[in-house]
Motif scaffolding. Structure first.
Motif, mmCIF file in Angstrom:
data_model
loop_
_atom_site.group_PDB
_atom_site.id
_atom_site.type_symbol
_atom_site.label_atom_id
_atom_site.label_comp_id
_atom_site.label_asym_id
_atom_site.label_seq_id
_atom_site.Cartn_x
_atom_site.Cartn_y
_atom_site.Cartn_z
ATOM 1 N N ASP A 120 -32.094 -2.811 -19.202
ATOM 2 C CA ASP A 120 -33.327 -3.518 -18.822
ATOM 3 C C ASP A 120 -33.025 -4.863 -18.186
ATOM 4 O O ASP A 120 -33.640 -5.252 -17.189
ATOM 5 C CB ASP A 120 -34.214 -3.716 -20.055
ATOM 6 N N ALA A 121 -32.071 -5.606 -18.769
ATOM 7 C CA ALA A 121 -31.785 -6.958 -18.285
ATOM 8 C C ALA A 121 -31.256 -6.946 -16.853
ATOM 9 O O ALA A 121 -31.622 -7.793 -16.033
ATOM 10 C CB ALA A 121 -30.793 -7.651 -19.204
ATOM 11 N N LEU A 122 -30.409 -5.974 -16.527
ATOM 12 C CA LEU A 122 -29.886 -5.889 -15.163
ATOM 13 C C LEU A 122 -31.011 -5.632 -14.168
ATOM 14 O O LEU A 122 -31.024 -6.191 -13.070
ATOM 15 C CB LEU A 122 -28.826 -4.789 -15.063
ATOM 16 N N ARG A 123 -31.978 -4.792 -14.552
ATOM 17 C CA ARG A 123 -33.099 -4.522 -13.648
ATOM 18 C C ARG A 123 -33.992 -5.750 -13.492
ATOM 19 O O ARG A 123 -34.497 -6.021 -12.406
ATOM 20 C CB ARG A 123 -33.906 -3.327 -14.166
ATOM 21 N N LEU A 124 -34.180 -6.502 -14.575
ATOM 22 C CA LEU A 124 -34.985 -7.721 -14.483
ATOM 23 C C LEU A 124 -34.298 -8.777 -13.620
ATOM 24 O O LEU A 124 -34.946 -9.533 -12.900
ATOM 25 C CB LEU A 124 -35.237 -8.292 -15.880
ATOM 26 N N MET A 125 -32.970 -8.833 -13.706
ATOM 27 C CA MET A 125 -32.217 -9.849 -12.952
ATOM 28 C C MET A 125 -31.986 -9.459 -11.505
ATOM 29 O O MET A 125 -31.687 -10.318 -10.675
ATOM 30 C CB MET A 125 -30.867 -10.106 -13.634
ATOM 31 N N HIS A 126 -32.127 -8.170 -11.187
ATOM 32 C CA HIS A 126 -31.736 -7.698 -9.859
ATOM 33 C C HIS A 126 -32.444 -8.412 -8.711
ATOM 34 O O HIS A 126 -31.801 -8.727 -7.698
ATOM 35 C CB HIS A 126 -31.961 -6.188 -9.754
ATOM 36 N N PRO A 127 -33.761 -8.712 -8.776
ATOM 37 C CA PRO A 127 -34.384 -9.441 -7.665
ATOM 38 C C PRO A 127 -33.780 -10.824 -7.440
ATOM 39 O O PRO A 127 -33.825 -11.342 -6.328
ATOM 40 C CB PRO A 127 -35.854 -9.565 -8.103
ATOM 41 N N PHE A 128 -33.230 -11.408 -8.487
ATOM 42 C CA PHE A 128 -32.657 -12.752 -8.376
ATOM 43 C C PHE A 128 -31.148 -12.698 -8.115
ATOM 44 O O PHE A 128 -30.601 -13.543 -7.414
ATOM 45 C CB PHE A 128 -32.886 -13.532 -9.677
#
Length: 699
Positions: A495-503
């Motif tokens: 989940d964290a990688l997907r949340l961080m991906h736009p940034f």
């Protein structure tokens, strides 16, 4: 500044005009004063003779020459010059508007090549001269005519070409215009009806202010490159033809001798058509149907009127719909001191240099994390470097996880029967992070989303969960606990990688495939679903209390000057909170691991405190660190007393600033808030120091 006498037509009196452009005097058609200037208003309606137009000064009176009226107009700045302003509509944009208001016929004396022409009387000698030459010659003529009173040096603003530095001379010429008022009305109505949402919301005022006072729009430009104006003139009968396709003959006389207008469309006119012209318009293409209107426009505040408003007007006119539903106005990026970046100041930052030094992900995340709606970003290399450390932290945490996961298939949620408090807590924190970041991004709170990710990954996950997971991963807690911990780690990273991906697109893409979460690019994997993690809000309060207890021990160790690697023999907890008692018993091993303490002794609320101990009060109870065998109490008291003096000095400085009305009212809000935080921290630190001095001396 040239001070020139304009004599009244009917007397020997005169008024004094101050001008920086004496060469344009022959083109004057009026003299203006401000309506509130009572002294000068008495002259309104009288006529004065324009110098250099054939008049001669005889016995103190001006005879001959061209007479112009004195008028009243609010364009005049009564504080500038003498309060009288010459009006030259053909060679000044402000004067042009005054001329239109008062129905004054413009006189043009500078041609398209910047040379003087069409001059009367004694000014004929200026014919063919460029403006600079004509200015010097005009001074000579005014002196010879006896109307130049004085010349003063002064700094003033003059328009220059940003490419070659040439002075820009206003020039009256025939141009193409768009009647904007009807278009602007629809644009305002669409926004007020909620079809367009401004973020931050206060920018709609800028939009309305410009749209409500909009003037007709000059859309023709004299440039070599651009979209040609679709207008042709018949060279035989003078008929003007405007058409969507190139005409091959004049519809009036049949002549084929047609010439297309050499002007091109204003860049902003072409840009205003961009949302639909790029999608095949005027044909009804599939792309146009699918992509128009789009969802959001991201832009800067300085082109709200140049571009945003014009796209809205054109979209409503030609597509009968707004081109986008949301307008996100991003901040300006300034240097660390809040100054606008510029080449002359040398305070600019080259993003390519920053990427080479710190990486593209670090730069992207820094700008995102510093973003606050409605505030500018203060950016410097030191801040980018700080977030580079964050990227490294994520990378190292991922390496740690990958080394301990092995080749086991640990996908899916862990078995609740084999989870400990910190497992349940981190998944609940992750669920809340999924919800909050999604909500923030949907509302364009990019900075808030980035900062929440930062706090979760660095604080909750790396500093707390990974440390607490080590015994299970190393096999110290059994096979079932090891598998539950591995599954928890994978859930967090997925989940964290997907949340961080736009940034942070580059590092997260690399790690996504390293964890083998999927073969396709990350953006095709779908956004995290908070509901898939379940809900365990009951884990948050006891974990918060456990963290507070561990932090209090760490703080006491730091105050005693103990190195991080040194274990403490015992910690004493007096008057334990009943709710914390089961948490303590279930997590003694983790407290010992995270706080480097061998044993935790619990004593009743009324029991005597340990001898020579530093103390701290937390929700769990009163925490004591006995230091009699760890350091010299007398030396520690002396050190604390020195620190107390420094803290009290800091507090006095902060309180002095905050008591100043000038500081509180005039300093930026963030500066005042920072000072308040410093004062609060100093007060808290002073209380702690006094408690520790008392604890070390009362025995």
């Amino acid at each position: 500044m040239y001070y020139v006498r304009y004599y009244f037509k009917d007397s020997s009196d005169y008024i004094l005009i101050a001008t920086t452009r004496p060469e344009t005097i022959p083109a004057d058609v009026a003299v203006a004063v401000h309506p509130s200037d009572e002294t000068h208003m008495a002259q309104v309606g009288r006529e004065v003779i324009v110098p250099m137009t054939g008049g001669r000064l005889v016995n103190g009176r001006m005879s001959g020459g061209r007479a112009v009226p004195i008028i009243a107009d609010r364009m005049v700045d009564p504080a500038f010059g003498t309060g009288y302003v010459k009006i030259t509509p053909a060679h000044d944009p402000n004067d042009f508007q005054v001329g239109r208001t008062h129905h004054l016929e413009p006189i043009q004396i500078i041609d398209e090549d910047g040379r003087m022409f069409n001059l009367p009387g004694p000014a004929k000698v200026l014919e063919g001269l460029n403006v600079a030459e004509a200015r010097a010659k005009s001074e000579e003529i005014l002196k010879a005519d006896g109307v130049l009173e004085k010349v003063e040096e002064m700094p003033h603003q003059v328009g220059h070409c940003y490419r070659c530095g040439t002075t820009v001379e206003p020039y009256l010429s025939e141009q193409w215009f768009v009647k904007v008022a009807p278009l602007a009305k629809r644009g305002v109505e669409a926004s007020r009806a909620g079809k367009i949402h401004w973020v931050p919301s206060q920018w709609d005022k800028t939009y309305y202010q410009w749209m409500d006072g909009v003037r007709d729009w000059c859309i023709s430009r004299q440039l070599w490159w651009g979209h040609r104006i679709p207008a042709w003139t018949c060279q035989d009968c003078g008929n003007l033809i405007v058409a969507e396709t190139d005409p091959d003959h004049c519809p009036k006389c049949g002549s084929k001798n047609l010439k297309q207008d050499e002007d091109v469309l204003d860049t902003w006119f072409s840009s205003a058509l961009w949302p639909f012209s790029t999608l095949g318009w005027p044909d009804k293409t599939e792309e146009l149907k699918y992509f128009y209107p789009t969802s959001v426009l991201v832009t800067g505040f300085d082109i709200i009127f140049f571009w945003v408003s014009r796209m809205i007007m054109m979209g409503l006119e030609f597509m009968d719909d707004v081109p986008f539903h949301d307008v996100y106005i991003h901040a300006l990026v300034r240097d660390e001191k809040g100054q606008k970046m510029s080449k002359s100041k040398g305070n600019g930052i080259d993003p390519i240099d920053m990427i080479k030094l710190y990486g593209a992900d670090a730069l992207r995340f820094t700008v995102a994390a510093l973003t606050v709606q409605g505030r500018d970003i203060l950016l410097g290399p030191s801040k980018i470097e700080n977030y580079k450390h964050f990227i490294n932290k994520i990378w190292n945490a991922s390496r740690f996880a990958l080394m301990n996961l092995g080749n086991d298939d640990c996908t899916g949620l862990p078995d609740p029967r084999h989870m400990r408090l910190h497992d349940r807590w981190i998944l609940e924190r992750l669920r809340r992070l999924d919800e909050n970041v999604t909500k923030d991004l949907d509302s364009y709170f990019f900075g808030e989303a980035a900062r929440e990710i930062y706090q979760f990954m660095w604080g909750d996950f790396c500093d707390w969960y990974i440390e607490m997971s080590k015994p299970a991963l190393y096999g110290d807690e059994g096979t079932e606990r090891q598998e539950a911990t591995k599954r928890t780690l994978l859930c967090v990273f997925k989940d964290a990688l997907r949340l961080m991906h736009p940034f942070i697109p580059f590092v997260t893409e690399e790690l996504w495939h390293a964890f083998d979460f999927g073969q396709k690019p990350m953006e095709l994997s779908g956004w995290p679903d908070p509901q898939s993690l379940g809900c365990d809000s009951e884990s948050v309060a006891p974990m918060d209390e456990l963290q507070e207890f561990i932090r209090s021990i760490r703080n006491l160790r730091a105050e005693a000057g103990l190195p991080p690697s040194q274990n403490v023999k015992r910690i004493v907890l007096r008057g334990i909170d009943s709710a914390f008692e089961p948490v303590l018993e279930a997590n003694r091993d983790l407290i010992s691991l995270c706080a480097k303490v061998n044993s935790i002794e619990v004593i009743p609320a009324g029991a005597d405190k340990p001898h020579l101990a530093l103390s701290s009060i937390v929700k769990a109870g009163q925490v004591f660190l006995p230091v009699g065998d760890l350091l010299d109490p007398q030396a520690e008291v002396e050190r604390l007393q020195k620190e107390l003096k420094q803290v009290e000095a800091n507090l006095a400085r902060s309180e002095k600033k905050l008591s100043s009305k000038n500081f509180v009212e005039r300093a930026p809000e963030e500066v005042v808030e920072t000072e308040k935080a410093r004062a609060a921290e100093s007060k808290s630190r002073r209380t702690r120091i006094l408690e520790n001095i008392k604890s070390l001396t009362e025995d």
